[in-house]
Design a protein around this motif. Structure first.
Motif, PDB file in Angstrom:
ATOM      1  N   LYS A 172       0.720  -1.001  -0.185  1.00  0.00           N
ATOM      2  CA  LYS A 172       0.024  -0.009   0.192  1.00  0.00           C
ATOM      3  C   LYS A 172       0.893   1.270  -0.171  1.00  0.00           C
ATOM      4  O   LYS A 172       0.581   2.106  -0.884  1.00  0.00           O
ATOM      5  N   ALA A 173       2.058   1.319   0.885  1.00  0.00           N
ATOM      6  CA  ALA A 173       2.983   2.383   0.931  1.00  0.00           C
ATOM      7  C   ALA A 173       3.615   2.599  -0.563  1.00  0.00           C
ATOM      8  O   ALA A 173       3.601   3.708  -1.105  1.00  0.00           O
ATOM      9  N   LEU A 174       4.103   1.362  -0.956  1.00  0.00           N
ATOM     10  CA  LEU A 174       4.611   1.636  -2.313  1.00  0.00           C
ATOM     11  C   LEU A 174       3.764   2.124  -3.468  1.00  0.00           C
ATOM     12  O   LEU A 174       4.087   2.882  -4.432  1.00  0.00           O
ATOM     13  N   ALA A 175       2.385   1.554  -3.418  1.00  0.00           N
ATOM     14  CA  ALA A 175       1.455   2.357  -4.324  1.00  0.00           C
ATOM     15  C   ALA A 175       1.190   3.631  -4.263  1.00  0.00           C
ATOM     16  O   ALA A 175       1.106   4.048  -5.396  1.00  0.00           O
ATOM     17  N   GLU A 176       1.378   4.131  -3.022  1.00  0.00           N
ATOM     18  CA  GLU A 176       1.242   5.549  -3.060  1.00  0.00           C
ATOM     19  C   GLU A 176       2.480   6.173  -3.295  1.00  0.00           C
ATOM     20  O   GLU A 176       2.305   7.395  -3.970  1.00  0.00           O
ATOM     21  N   LEU A 177       3.463   5.706  -3.198  1.00  0.00           N
ATOM     22  CA  LEU A 177       4.948   6.430  -3.626  1.00  0.00           C
ATOM     23  C   LEU A 177       5.064   6.373  -5.121  1.00  0.00           C
ATOM     24  O   LEU A 177       5.752   7.365  -5.663  1.00  0.00           O
ATOM     25  N   MET A 178       4.425   5.527  -5.746  1.00  0.00           N
ATOM     26  CA  MET A 178       4.474   5.553  -7.315  1.00  0.00           C
ATOM     27  C   MET A 178       3.368   6.471  -7.794  1.00  0.00           C
ATOM     28  O   MET A 178       2.471   6.662  -7.331  1.00  0.00           O
ATOM     29  N   PRO A 179       3.885   7.111  -8.920  1.00  0.00           N
ATOM     30  CA  PRO A 179       2.900   7.884  -9.776  1.00  0.00           C
ATOM     31  C   PRO A 179       1.471   7.065 -10.116  1.00  0.00           C
ATOM     32  O   PRO A 179       1.485   5.962 -10.209  1.00  0.00           O
ATOM     33  N   LYS A 180       0.420   7.986 -10.126  1.00  0.00           N
ATOM     34  CA  LYS A 180      -0.948   7.401 -10.462  1.00  0.00           C
ATOM     35  C   LYS A 180      -0.879   6.605 -11.703  1.00  0.00           C
ATOM     36  O   LYS A 180      -0.421   7.137 -12.656  1.00  0.00           O
ATOM     37  N   GLY A 181      -1.634   5.679 -11.803  1.00  0.00           N
ATOM     38  CA  GLY A 181      -1.823   4.774 -13.159  1.00  0.00           C
ATOM     39  C   GLY A 181      -0.660   4.098 -13.435  1.00  0.00           C
ATOM     40  O   GLY A 181      -0.291   3.294 -14.425  1.00  0.00           O
ATOM     41  N   SER A 182       0.172   3.989 -12.576  1.00  0.00           N
ATOM     42  CA  SER A 182       1.565   3.285 -12.684  1.00  0.00           C
ATOM     43  C   SER A 182       1.034   1.649 -13.012  1.00  0.00           C
ATOM     44  O   SER A 182       0.244   1.153 -12.189  1.00  0.00           O
ATOM     45  N   PRO A 183       1.772   0.954 -13.872  1.00  0.00           N
ATOM     46  CA  PRO A 183       1.585  -0.388 -14.002  1.00  0.00           C
ATOM     47  C   PRO A 183       2.369  -1.384 -12.829  1.00  0.00           C
ATOM     48  O   PRO A 183       3.086  -0.620 -12.122  1.00  0.00           O
ATOM     49  N   VAL A 224      11.321   3.673   5.088  1.00  0.00           N
ATOM     50  CA  VAL A 224      12.476   3.561   4.415  1.00  0.00           C
ATOM     51  C   VAL A 224      11.743   3.921   2.736  1.00  0.00           C
ATOM     52  O   VAL A 224      12.230   3.300   1.778  1.00  0.00           O
ATOM     53  N   LYS A 225      11.119   4.868   2.718  1.00  0.00           N
ATOM     54  CA  LYS A 225      10.399   5.198   1.425  1.00  0.00           C
ATOM     55  C   LYS A 225      11.096   5.261   0.213  1.00  0.00           C
ATOM     56  O   LYS A 225      11.159   5.001  -0.895  1.00  0.00           O
ATOM     57  N   ASP A 226      12.299   6.421   0.637  1.00  0.00           N
ATOM     58  CA  ASP A 226      13.394   6.613  -0.533  1.00  0.00           C
ATOM     59  C   ASP A 226      14.068   5.513  -1.025  1.00  0.00           C
ATOM     60  O   ASP A 226      14.100   5.148  -2.075  1.00  0.00           O
ATOM     61  N   GLU A 227      14.327   4.695   0.252  1.00  0.00           N
ATOM     62  CA  GLU A 227      15.413   3.212  -0.317  1.00  0.00           C
ATOM     63  C   GLU A 227      14.402   2.358  -1.146  1.00  0.00           C
ATOM     64  O   GLU A 227      14.780   1.840  -2.015  1.00  0.00           O
ATOM     65  N   LEU A 228      13.182   2.368  -0.733  1.00  0.00           N
ATOM     66  CA  LEU A 228      11.994   1.514  -1.184  1.00  0.00           C
ATOM     67  C   LEU A 228      11.776   1.889  -2.742  1.00  0.00           C
ATOM     68  O   LEU A 228      11.759   1.302  -3.624  1.00  0.00           O
ATOM     69  N   LEU A 229      11.903   3.262  -2.898  1.00  0.00           N
ATOM     70  CA  LEU A 229      11.364   3.690  -4.468  1.00  0.00           C
ATOM     71  C   LEU A 229      12.844   3.548  -5.127  1.00  0.00           C
ATOM     72  O   LEU A 229      12.531   3.236  -6.409  1.00  0.00           O
ATOM     73  N   ASP A 230      13.802   3.727  -4.607  1.00  0.00           N
ATOM     74  CA  ASP A 230      14.987   3.535  -5.503  1.00  0.00           C
ATOM     75  C   ASP A 230      15.178   2.164  -6.019  1.00  0.00           C
ATOM     76  O   ASP A 230      15.556   1.764  -6.935  1.00  0.00           O
ATOM     77  N   PHE A 231      14.623   1.302  -4.944  1.00  0.00           N
ATOM     78  CA  PHE A 231      14.847  -0.186  -5.212  1.00  0.00           C
ATOM     79  C   PHE A 231      14.253  -0.571  -6.616  1.00  0.00           C
ATOM     80  O   PHE A 231      14.526  -1.366  -7.415  1.00  0.00           O
ATOM     81  N   VAL A 232      12.835  -0.258  -6.635  1.00  0.00           N
ATOM     82  CA  VAL A 232      11.728  -0.662  -7.489  1.00  0.00           C
ATOM     83  C   VAL A 232      12.144   0.188  -8.883  1.00  0.00           C
ATOM     84  O   VAL A 232      11.599  -0.198  -9.803  1.00  0.00           O
ATOM     85  N   THR A 233      12.756   1.345  -8.765  1.00  0.00           N
ATOM     86  CA  THR A 233      12.711   2.183  -9.992  1.00  0.00           C
ATOM     87  C   THR A 233      14.159   1.943 -10.793  1.00  0.00           C
ATOM     88  O   THR A 233      14.329   2.849 -11.554  1.00  0.00           O
ATOM     89  N   GLY A 234      14.972   1.174 -10.173  1.00  0.00           N
ATOM     90  CA  GLY A 234      16.362   0.839 -10.703  1.00  0.00           C
ATOM     91  C   GLY A 234      17.559   1.532 -10.482  1.00  0.00           C
ATOM     92  O   GLY A 234      18.553   1.671 -11.208  1.00  0.00           O
ATOM     93  N   ALA A 235      17.571   2.311  -9.242  1.00  0.00           N
ATOM     94  CA  ALA A 235      18.392   3.285  -8.981  1.00  0.00           C
ATOM     95  C   ALA A 235      19.639   2.304  -8.177  1.00  0.00           C
ATOM     96  O   ALA A 235      19.262   1.303  -7.981  1.00  0.00           O
ATOM     97  N   ASP A 236      20.807   2.932  -8.307  1.00  0.00           N
ATOM     98  CA  ASP A 236      21.964   2.229  -7.401  1.00  0.00           C
ATOM     99  C   ASP A 236      21.487   2.099  -6.002  1.00  0.00           C
ATOM    100  O   ASP A 236      21.112   2.685  -5.268  1.00  0.00           O
ATOM    101  N   VAL A 237      21.603   0.765  -5.584  1.00  0.00           N
ATOM    102  CA  VAL A 237      21.402   0.482  -4.141  1.00  0.00           C
ATOM    103  C   VAL A 237      22.282  -0.602  -3.653  1.00  0.00           C
ATOM    104  O   VAL A 237      23.101  -1.012  -4.364  1.00  0.00           O
ATOM    105  N   PRO A 238      22.300  -0.575  -2.371  1.00  0.00           N
ATOM    106  CA  PRO A 238      23.327  -1.609  -1.983  1.00  0.00           C
ATOM    107  C   PRO A 238      22.865  -3.256  -2.031  1.00  0.00           C
ATOM    108  O   PRO A 238      21.823  -3.323  -2.591  1.00  0.00           O
TER     109      PRO A 238
END
Length: 406
Positions: A30-41, A374-388
């Protein structure tokens, strides 16, 4: 190409089992869905689930075109759960089950037959048949919103961990020691088999054999996602990993009740394999990263490092379950008392069986809050940013510290 793909990585979502604890996974989503743009697949190329996690996985896969809608559907169901939607909990059903077990033990199975399970989960089958549209999974795959979804069950005949999966063309099955991947269209029996907790729910026949809860033989719960091509895995666990205090050696301990032992077994069944698998993968990651790509050869050349993010509850779900124990139907409370479910030692079993909205809503809220921390790290993780290579709570990383330089 996946429509509106958010990452060049092949990111997987792994949802382990946990009975009623699966509500925590919904809060994180639910948190991840809110962090992503509306209408995202759906942001995950691969989704893999076991037991209660299998239900969440298939719902996400069937509504992969609109991720927020899929999560809202999960939220609606989990936030309004009652035990009678999962298993028959009326007084008559519970009495008949208890008497059947008693008569079977006394008579050795003669006259009354051998009971198939402690609880009748036919209400859950009805709920899933009404709410899950399995044909939409292939529609989502064909449209590119998803590459594969896997549901794991355990074969009673072969003793194999069997991952039934539906995937895009070109993705074949696999066979390893005690675990196989079987390609085919997913249907309701796959879900009912994956959630068939031994002794508690009845096994399910698929093809020529019977299957039970997928966690029983799943020593490597990350394996299906890796076989299906993932190079980045988000895992939503359902157990806070802070260890219990060692008992006072000077204070005699009570003999564990059946309920306490059953809860311990379920906890081991659902979660211990996950942490062993993460430890194993951390070792492999360190080995692969220690050698530059141009110098890798042989088996090492075929290995790929896997980024992993683990989110688990920040609170003890046993305590939350204990606070809501009176929400259970009277007949279920009576059954738990009959097998010793009176004290706090039995809260572990309670936390798996507490399919009541007061409890599931609190778990959804906890998952939401933990993910937002951990919203910033979570969003980075699913959007392909560099992560640990591994993002996990401090106590998990501490356990794995011998394999890290930091």
């Amino acid at each position: 190409m996946r429509p509106a793909a958010v990452s060049d990585h092949k990111t997987a979502l792994v949802l382990p089992g946990g009975g009623a604890r699966g509500a925590f996974q919904v809060g994180v989503l639910k948190a991840l869905a809110e962090l992503m743009p509306k209408g995202s697949p759906n942001p995950f190329a691969v989704i893999s689930g076991t037991s209660a996690g299998a239900i969440n996985s298939v719902v996400l896969a069937s509504k992969a075109r609109r991720f927020r809608v899929a999560v809202a559907e999960l939220d609606r169901v989990w936030a309004n759960f009652h035990c009678d939607q999962v298993f028959r909990s009326d007084n008559l059903a519970m009495l008949k089950s208890s008497l059947h077990w008693l008569a079977s033990i006394v008579l050795g199975g003669f006259l009354v037959g051998t009971p198939k399970s402690l609880l009748d989960n036919s209400p859950l089958r009805s709920l899933l048949s009404r709410n899950v549209r399995f044909p939409r999974i292939q529609v989502a795959i064909d449209a590119g919103y998803l590459e594969a979804v896997a549901v794991t069950a355990a074969s009673y005949a072969s003793a194999h961990s069997t991952s039934f999966f539906q995937a895009a063309r070109g993705r074949g099955g696999w066979s390893r020691t005690r675990r196989v991947g079987v390609r085919g269209d997913l249907h309701l029996d796959h879900l009912m088999a994956s959630i068939a907790v031994p002794m508690i729910f009845p096994p399910v026949r698929i093809g020529g054999g019977y299957f039970g809860d997928g966690a029983m033989r799943q020593a490597t719960p990350l394996s299906p996602a890796i076989h299906l091509g993932a190079d980045r895995i988000l895992v939503i666990g359902v157990r806070d990993e802070t260890a219990d205090k060692e008992p006072d050696p000077d204070k005699p301990q009570e003999h564990p009740s059946f309920a306490q032992i059953a809860g311990y077994m379920l906890d081991t069944l659902f979660m211990d394999g996950l942490y062993s698998d993460i430890e194993r993968m951390t070792r492999i990651n360190q080995l692969v990263d220690a050698v530059s790509p141009q110098h890798r050869s042989g088996a090492l050349k075929r290995m790929r490092p896997i980024d992993t993010m683990l989110i688990v509850p920040s609170e003890d779900l046993r305590v939350i379950a204990h606070n809501h124990r009176r929400e259970l139907p009277f007949a279920v409370r009576g059954l738990l008392r009959g097998i010793g479910g009176r004290g706090r030692g039995e809260n572990r079993l309670l936390s798996f069986l507490m399919f009541e909205q007061a409890y599931t809503r609190e778990l959804i809220e906890l998952g939401y809050q933990n993910a937002m921390q951990v919203k910033d790290e979570l969003l980075d993780f699913v959007t392909g940013a560099d992560v640990p290579r591994l993002f996990a709570p401090s106590w998990i990383k501490k356990d794995l510290s011998p394999f890290h330089n930091d």
